[in-house]
Scaffold this active site. Structure first.
Site, PDB file in Angstrom:
ATOM      1  CG  ASP A 209       9.286 133.593 136.409  1.00  0.00           C
ATOM      2  OD1 ASP A 209      10.398 133.273 135.946  1.00  0.00           O
ATOM      3  OD2 ASP A 209       8.577 134.490 135.929  1.00  0.00           O
TER       4      ASP A 209
ATOM      5  CB  SER B  58       2.801 135.323 139.553  1.00  0.00           C
ATOM      6  OG  SER B  58       1.941 134.361 138.977  1.00  0.00           O
TER       7      SER B  58
ATOM      8  CG  HIS C  25       3.751 134.941 135.822  1.00  0.00           C
ATOM      9  ND1 HIS C  25       4.082 134.116 136.865  1.00  0.00           N
ATOM     10  CD2 HIS C  25       4.934 135.300 135.260  1.00  0.00           C
ATOM     11  CE1 HIS C  25       5.398 133.987 136.937  1.00  0.00           C
ATOM     12  NE2 HIS C  25       5.934 134.709 135.973  1.00  0.00           N
TER      13      HIS C  25
END
Length: 355
Positions: free
Chosen positions: A284, A166, A193
């Protein structure tokens, strides 16, 4: 940073209309104070040095010194947390976005392409939320020296790897992929992401730094060793029991979902699956990495010293999905050492754990 003090933001955009809009949207958040505005890259560098803002929102297509050039100068002279806000519709802006990430920007956000006031306000709230999150990220102007990596795991070799990242992920991915050989004997799946509209630009950018072919996966495509696959914008990337790529619309939460991807690898490949969680905010990837570990597969997470944001790797450690953090510089070697050099077979290996 004290919670009482406002988050001081410098807005950089060559369009007065856009700068006015960004200022108005950001200041609807009580925690944010816009302390300055710049219309070109050179002025941005000057104001960053003078004002020392907590966060900078940075356009990329600027007169004179462009966005990546301004970011590089700021990070060398007066480091700050930089959030790129750029037009997704312009390919040059998308490509410059990943140059900006290499220069030190933390995140990419597409400019709004809406006329509806309510949708614009919603976008503004998301932008302000990102700024507030960025304000909590430590400013890193120089990558710390990597620690010694742990030895690779023994036992079953890996037939497929999934990597989740991310905030700070694109430069980390570039670092890892640039050090992997064209002869990599397994497919590599990525869940980074990212704002919708930037995926194709990231694929183009990464293709320039790695010998591995990088592409957006097609639903039902047979995954090949020595290739890197990303999901389609707005979709999660999974693997079925036959080793075929599957795409499904993201169901909310981080997009694409690292947990969804890694869990599918654990189900399809069992002990011959491998997972990596790199730098990023949130949690995540932790559950998916734990699924791989419980299936007998190989798991790694990035260490704190080399992470831009340690949130996701920390979450993986907290649930015991992996034993210790790995320096980013050591990740390519560990991935290689974990791979089988037998032909890629696809699907669950004989003797793997049942679902």
């Amino acid at each position: 940073m004290s919670v009482q003090r406002p988050i001081r933001v410098l807005v950089v955009d060559d369009s007065p209309t856009m700068a006015n809009m960004l200022t108005a949207l950001l200041t609807e958040e009580p925690r944010i104070e816009v302390v300055g505005r710049a219309g070109d890259g050179n002025r941005a560098v000057q104001l960053a040095r003078l004002l020392r803002p907590d966060v900078i929102t940075m356009d990329l297509l600027l007169p004179g010194l462009d966005g990546p050039g301004a970011i590089a100068a700021i990070m060398s002279q007066s480091p700050a947390r930089i959030l790129v806000v750029s037009a997704v519709a312009e390919q040059r802006g998308v490509d410059l976005g990943f140059q900006a990430m290499s220069a030190g920007a933390l995140e990419l956000i597409g400019k709004p392409n809406v006329t509806n006031a309510e949708e614009l306000r919603r976008w503004g709230k998301e932008l302000a939320h990102s700024v507030c999150l960025m304000a909590e990220v430590p400013v890193i102007s120089r990558r710390p020296r990597a620690a010694t990596a742990p030895p690779p795991p023994t036992g079953a070799r890996v037939d497929i790897f999934g990597v989740v990242a991310s905030t700070g992920g694109p430069p980390a991915l570039a670092d890892v992929l640039s050090k992997l050989p064209r002869s990599l004997p397994v497919p590599l799946l990525i869940a980074q992401h990212i704002t919708v509209g930037f995926t194709q630009g990231m694929v183009r950018w990464l293709s320039q730094v790695t010998p591995l072919p990088v592409s957006i996966a097609k639903d039902g495509e047979r995954l090949e060793p020595g290739r890197v696959y990303f999901p389609l914008d707005g979709h999660d990337l999974l693997v079925d029991a036959a080793g075929l790529a599957r795409l499904q619309p993201s169901q909310g939460g981080p997009c694409p979902s690292g947990d969804v991807m890694l869990t599918s690898l654990a189900a399809a490949f069992g002990r011959r699956s491998g997972g990596v969680v790199l730098t990023g905010m949130g949690e995540d990837g932790a559950r998916g990495l734990l699924a791989i570990r419980r299936a007998g597969g190989v798991t790694f997470s990035q260490d704190e010293a080399s992470s831009v944001v340690f949130g996701m790797p920390r979450a993986a450690l907290d649930v015991k999905a992996t034993d210790q953090g790995v320096p980013l510089a050591s990740m390519p070697e560990l991935i290689l050492q974990s791979c089988t050099f037998a032909p890629f077979r696809g699907g669950r290996p004989e003797g793997g754990p049942t679902r």
